[in-house]
Motif scaffolding. Structure first.
Motif, mmCIF file in Angstrom:
data_model
loop_
_atom_site.group_PDB
_atom_site.id
_atom_site.type_symbol
_atom_site.label_atom_id
_atom_site.label_comp_id
_atom_site.label_asym_id
_atom_site.label_seq_id
_atom_site.Cartn_x
_atom_site.Cartn_y
_atom_site.Cartn_z
ATOM 1 N N ALA B 114 0.834 -1.203 0.000
ATOM 2 C CA ALA B 114 0.000 0.000 0.000
ATOM 3 C C ALA B 114 0.866 1.250 0.000
ATOM 4 C CB ALA B 114 -0.916 -0.009 1.223
ATOM 5 N N ILE B 115 1.939 1.251 0.796
ATOM 6 C CA ILE B 115 2.831 2.416 0.827
ATOM 7 C C ILE B 115 3.467 2.618 -0.544
ATOM 8 C CG2 ILE B 115 5.001 3.320 1.760
ATOM 9 C CD1 ILE B 115 4.298 2.050 4.410
ATOM 10 N N LEU B 210 10.381 8.358 2.321
ATOM 11 C CA LEU B 210 10.153 7.369 3.370
ATOM 12 C C LEU B 210 9.647 8.034 4.643
ATOM 13 C CD1 LEU B 210 10.538 4.408 4.342
ATOM 14 C CD2 LEU B 210 12.745 5.151 5.220
ATOM 15 N N GLU B 211 10.297 9.152 4.992
ATOM 16 C CA GLU B 211 9.886 9.851 6.210
ATOM 17 C C GLU B 211 8.465 10.386 6.069
ATOM 18 O OE1 GLU B 211 14.448 11.103 7.318
ATOM 19 O OE2 GLU B 211 13.169 12.450 6.166
ATOM 20 N N ILE B 216 4.146 10.860 8.273
ATOM 21 C CA ILE B 216 2.982 11.705 7.973
ATOM 22 C C ILE B 216 1.804 10.856 7.499
ATOM 23 C CG2 ILE B 216 2.124 13.654 6.614
ATOM 24 C CD1 ILE B 216 4.404 14.481 8.416
ATOM 25 N N VAL B 217 2.028 10.101 6.418
ATOM 26 C CA VAL B 217 0.883 9.456 5.758
ATOM 27 C C VAL B 217 0.318 8.300 6.582
ATOM 28 C CG1 VAL B 217 0.112 8.266 3.689
ATOM 29 C CG2 VAL B 217 1.727 10.153 3.509
ATOM 30 N N LYS C 19 18.293 4.681 3.710
ATOM 31 C CA LYS C 19 17.088 4.069 4.281
ATOM 32 C C LYS C 19 15.920 4.176 3.300
ATOM 33 C CE LYS C 19 16.984 4.526 9.250
ATOM 34 N NZ LYS C 19 16.609 5.553 10.235
ATOM 35 N N ASN C 20 15.774 5.359 2.748
ATOM 36 C CA ASN C 20 14.699 5.590 1.785
ATOM 37 C C ASN C 20 14.791 4.596 0.632
ATOM 38 O OD1 ASN C 20 12.535 6.857 0.509
ATOM 39 N ND2 ASN C 20 13.882 8.244 -0.607
ATOM 40 N N LYS C 21 16.005 4.445 0.095
ATOM 41 C CA LYS C 21 16.220 3.523 -1.030
ATOM 42 C C LYS C 21 15.896 2.089 -0.641
ATOM 43 C CE LYS C 21 18.475 5.149 -4.878
ATOM 44 N NZ LYS C 21 19.637 6.043 -4.765
ATOM 45 N N LEU C 22 16.448 1.681 0.514
ATOM 46 C CA LEU C 22 16.287 0.297 0.948
ATOM 47 C C LEU C 22 14.819 -0.056 1.108
ATOM 48 C CD1 LEU C 22 19.056 -0.402 3.608
ATOM 49 C CD2 LEU C 22 18.675 -1.551 1.411
#
Lengths: 278, 315, 292
Positions: B114-115, B210-211, B216-217, C19-22
């Motif tokens: 879903a993300i 990602l953050e 937030i979401v 982290k975002n990539k992983l």
């Protein structure tokens, strides 16, 4: 034919009764008499003590700032306002001498005599032909030949026949916004109503389409009584015979259009038509 | 132009007046809402029928088996000729094992999907993936059951040497795969309805995607996500064919997952495919188990409804 | 005063980006997993079942011997089931949706009906089987017939059809209704001539998806006691019958390994039926998709 019934003979009156409606300027008949009309949406008092007589074969414009009750009033004239739950009315609206707010008066019957053109063009997702034939069909006219005739006549009446005569069986959604609105007018003409209510019919249209609709209104007035709500004051000045100015649910002034725009009696009317508010 | 005066004498309002059939019209207008109301009542009748049926037959069951023995009994041996016992707990434990494994699979994966769909995927990717999720959700459970028995179990046996042919693990995983699309698509709906401006606000402060997604979401869409998970639990509890084919028919009151189990639904299937005659205690027992199952799922559905109503975010 | 130290921010930045990539790859992996599962599933069924999927398989009745086993009774039986479920569930489902969307006033009863529908949708299918067993098979003495199973399945998918139809009806713009009322049309005329024609693609799409669920459901049929070894075709609505998922369930349970291939072939037949139904739904959706 029932010659003395003004509702009849829309299309045939001029050869049989050439002088019944168009001549006498001084004593025009009234179609609508509104007496002490009050209307509430729940607790909101939207129309207050409206008194208004509307003549036949004239264009009556209703102007005023947003939220002044002009659309509400128009929709009360064919009781479309009842689609909103929790609407309450008091007073009387006489249409051809009968009180339409009487629950005994079937809305379907009223709306067969009083057609309506809406703010946004709203053709049905059907062919042009079926759009126009919709009204006659729901009222039980099934004969294909008669329907063909009605469709052609209505489209001619709405000045759009030449543009669509070769594509009658195409979906009405393929047309431009201005054409769609004239289809809606034609659809309304197909049951030959007595009165046509128009709720800001050009607000969603471009200037050229607007002009076409305005010309059409001038033309239609020969055979129909037209009541038009508009937020566009120039439009009211251009096409209407009489103008009513609404403010906060009240009729502030109702007079010949010339007078409203050149020499209004009320200060508030003057402020509005000169563009000082609204 | 209007009406071409003088051309002909057609008068529509006259024709309308002539062809009016007021009586019939009025009759239909009065009749239809009543008929339609009856059709709307069918769904209520179905619920009443379910509750009535379950209560009626369950009462008969409790005439034969004490309520306390049923609720607290840890032994379910209805087919024992000499001393049949009807303690529901082993069946509940079997159901909960499968449900827990299913949720362990479906929640993290469903949420991750879903993300991805709501925060990372482009419109075109979403257009490909969402129908695939729909297809996956539309695969009949009998097919999943067969898949669990003939593919997932042998595969797991390669990895876990002690795994029996019937076990809790394999059907649990497959039930998880089955409810994954539901959780993914409901959670995605909840996340997609988080306004763009909230994301933009965070991105403008220098957050990574990602953050934004996690801080937030997800918190903003939490009620929708939780509701989807609870609905997933409800579906896992009620799932029948997968556990019947791959779970086995050995009700056990323990914590292992590698050996044969039995769930509430699988028991009903076992009795239905066997030859327990009408009127026997075993016959009535499927209604008691069905009622228990019904209460579990009803509770889950009410909780899900409560969560999404009570914590509905106002943007 | 400077709370943000540039070098510290920079140092952390690298790890944040990693982290975002992983996690992005993890999210993508989870998404692709469903695709992979679907692919494995289809591959397994085809590789196991294709050898048995031939004309004889379609025209034979089931048998104790895997090489003779066929799916004729089940396939025809499922079509009979569909012939009952489709009209019954659509009639009551669309009827209820029209009532709730067009006629029902906001009242406690309406709220109750609506709540009841969403709860009914969450009742496990096997419980519908228990309902059908008591009410249709025994109380109304319909036996293990097409009609009993059809009614049970209709109730099972009723909530899905109601909700899908309600959404389709709600999507019909208000101005179309107003235009119709404005011509003096009655409420029922407006519903029949304007609302339903505009809503029909949505209703059919949702309806066919619900029907394909009814075709694939096994649990209620098991509880109703629908037989699997049947060597005749249904002659009427009160005939005994069997259905595709029942037949597959029976084959899948058998100990002989060959029957697993027969079951896989049966699954292929079931999946083909479902693919056909879903394609019809997609065609309807595309053909009638309208702009308002």
């Amino acid at each position: 034919m029932m010659v003395n019934n003004p509702i009849n003979n829309k299309f045939s009156q001029e050869d049989e009764q050439p002088n019944l409606k168009i001549v006498s300027n001084e004593a025009k008949k009234t179609v609508y008499q509104t007496q002490n009309l009050d209307l509430w949406y729940g607790d909101t008092h939207a129309l207050k003590g409206i008194q208004l007589d509307i003549n036949e074969n004239e264009v009556t414009a209703i102007i005023g700032p947003s939220g002044c009750g002009k659309s509400t009033y128009l929709k009360t004239l064919n009781r479309m306002v009842e689609l909103v739950p929790s609407v309450r009315t008091t007073g009387e609206i006489l249409y051809r001498e009968r009180n339409i707010l009487d629950k005994e008066y079937a809305v379907e019957e009223l709306r067969t005599k009083v057609g309506m053109v809406f703010q946004k063009p709203n053709p049905f997702p059907k062919s042009i032909y079926d759009n126009i034939a919709y009204g006659p069909r729901i009222h039980g006219i099934k004969n294909r030949r008669i329907l063909d005739e009605i469709v052609e006549k209505s489209l001619r009446g709405a000045a759009i026949w030449d543009e669509v005569k070769d594509r009658l069986h195409e979906n009405a959604y393929g047309l431009s916004g201005g054409q769609q609105q004239r289809i809606c007018i034609a659809r309304c003409l197909a049951i030959e109503p007595d009165v046509i209510l128009m709720d800001e019919p050009t607000s969603a249209l471009d200037p050229i389409s607007t002009l076409k609709v305005e010309e059409l209104v001038q033309e239609l007035k020969k055979n129909y009584s037209i009541i038009i709500v508009t937020h566009n004051m120039q439009q009211a000045a251009r096409i209407s015979d009489k103008t009513a100015f609404f403010l906060n649910g009240e009729v502030i002034e109702y007079a010949a259009t010339d007078k409203i725009f050149s020499n209004p009696s009320d200060k508030r009317t003057e402020d509005y038509v000169s563009g000082r508010f609204g | 132009m209007v009406g071409k005066p003088g051309h002909d004498k057609l008068n529509v309002q006259d024709l309308i007046e002539q062809s009016k059939n007021k009586g019939a019209k009025k009759f239909i207008e009065k009749l239809m809402p009543k008929l339609l109301f009856i059709t709307a009542l069918v769904s209520v009748l179905a619920t009443v029928g379910i509750v009535f049926t379950l209560i009626f037959e369950t009462v008969e069951f409790f005439r034969r088996v004490p309520f306390i023995d049923y609720i607290f009994g840890t032994e379910w041996m209805p087919f024992s000729g000499t001393n049949p016992t009807y303690g529901i707990l082993p069946l509940i434990v079997g159901t909960l094992k499968v449900t827990a494994i299913a949720m362990a699979v479906a929640v993290p994966l469903g949420l991750a999907a879903a993300i991805y769909l709501s925060e990372y995927a482009s419109e075109s990717v979403r257009k490909v993936i969402k129908p695939i999720l729909e297809v996956l959700a539309g695969v009949p459970t009998i097919v999943y059951g067969f898949f669990a028995l003939t593919f997932v179990t042998p595969l797991l046996q390669e990895i876990i040497p002690g795994l029996k042919i019937f076990n809790a693990l394999s059907p649990g995983i497959v039930v998880g795969i089955m409810i994954l699309p539901t959780i993914a698509s409901l959670s995605e709906d909840a996340m997609s309805s988080v306004p763009k401006s909230m994301r933009e606000g965070a991105l403008a402060l220098g957050s990574t995607k990602l953050e934004v997604a996690l801080k937030i979401v997800v918190p903003a869409a939490l009620s929708g996500i939780l509701a989807s998970a609870v609905l997933g639990i409800s579906r896992a509890i009620g799932e029948t064919m997968i556990v019947s084919l791959a779970g086995g028919a050995t009700p056990k009151f323990d914590g292992q997952v590698t050996d044969s189990i039995q769930t509430m639904t699988a028991y009903i299937v076992q009795v239905s495919t066997g030859d327990a005659g009408y009127g026997t205690t075993i016959y009535y027992s499927i209604y008691a188990v069905g009622f228990t199952l019904f209460i579990f799922t009803l509770l889950m559905n009410l909780i899900a409804g409560f969560i999404s109503k009570r914590f509905r975010e106002e943007y | 005063m400077n709370y943000l130290h540039e070098d510290r921010v920079k140092k952390r930045m690298a790890s944040r980006l990693i982290k975002n990539k992983l996690l992005k790859s993890f999210f993508l992996g989870a998404t692709l997993l469903s695709l992979v599962v679907l692919a494995i599933l289809m591959y397994r069924m085809i590789s196991q079942g294709h050898a048995y999927l031939n004309w004889d398989f379609l025209t034979n009745f089931s048998s104790r011997f895997p090489q003779n086993a066929g799916i004729k009774a089940a396939l025809i039986g499922s079509l009979w089931l569909l012939a009952v479920v489709a009209p019954v569930s659509l009639l009551f489902g669309v009827g209820a949706a029209v009532y709730l969307e067009e006629y029902a006033k906001k009242s406690k009863l309406t709220t109750f009906i609506q709540m009841n529908i969403s709860n009914l949708a969450g009742v496990p299918s096997i419980v519908f089987g228990l309902l059908g067993l008591t009410i249709f098979v025994r109380m109304l003495s319909l036996g293990k017939s097409v009609l009993a199973a059809g009614f049970t399945m209709s109730l099972l998918i009723l909530p899905v059809i109601i909700v899908a139809s309600q959404e389709a009806i709600r999507a019909v713009p208000k101005d179309l209704r107003e235009a119709s009322y404005g011509m003096g049309a009655t409420k029922w005329q407006t519903i029949v001539k304007i609302v339903l024609p505009s809503a029909i693609p949505g209703i059919l799409t949702g309806g066919i998806l619900a029907l394909s669920r009814a075709i694939g459901e096994t649990a209620p049929l098991v509880v109703l006691g629908i037989p699997v070894i049947i060597h005749f075709l249904p002659e009427g609505l009160l005939s005994e019958f069997t259905a595709l998922p029942m037949q597959i369930f029976d084959w899948a349970k058998r100990p002989q390994e060959e029957f697993q291939y027969v079951a896989a072939a049966g699954i292929l037949v079931l999946m083909i039926v479902l693919v056909i139904m879903n394609s019809v739904a997609i065609i309807i959706r595309n053909k009638f998709s309208k702009r308002y």
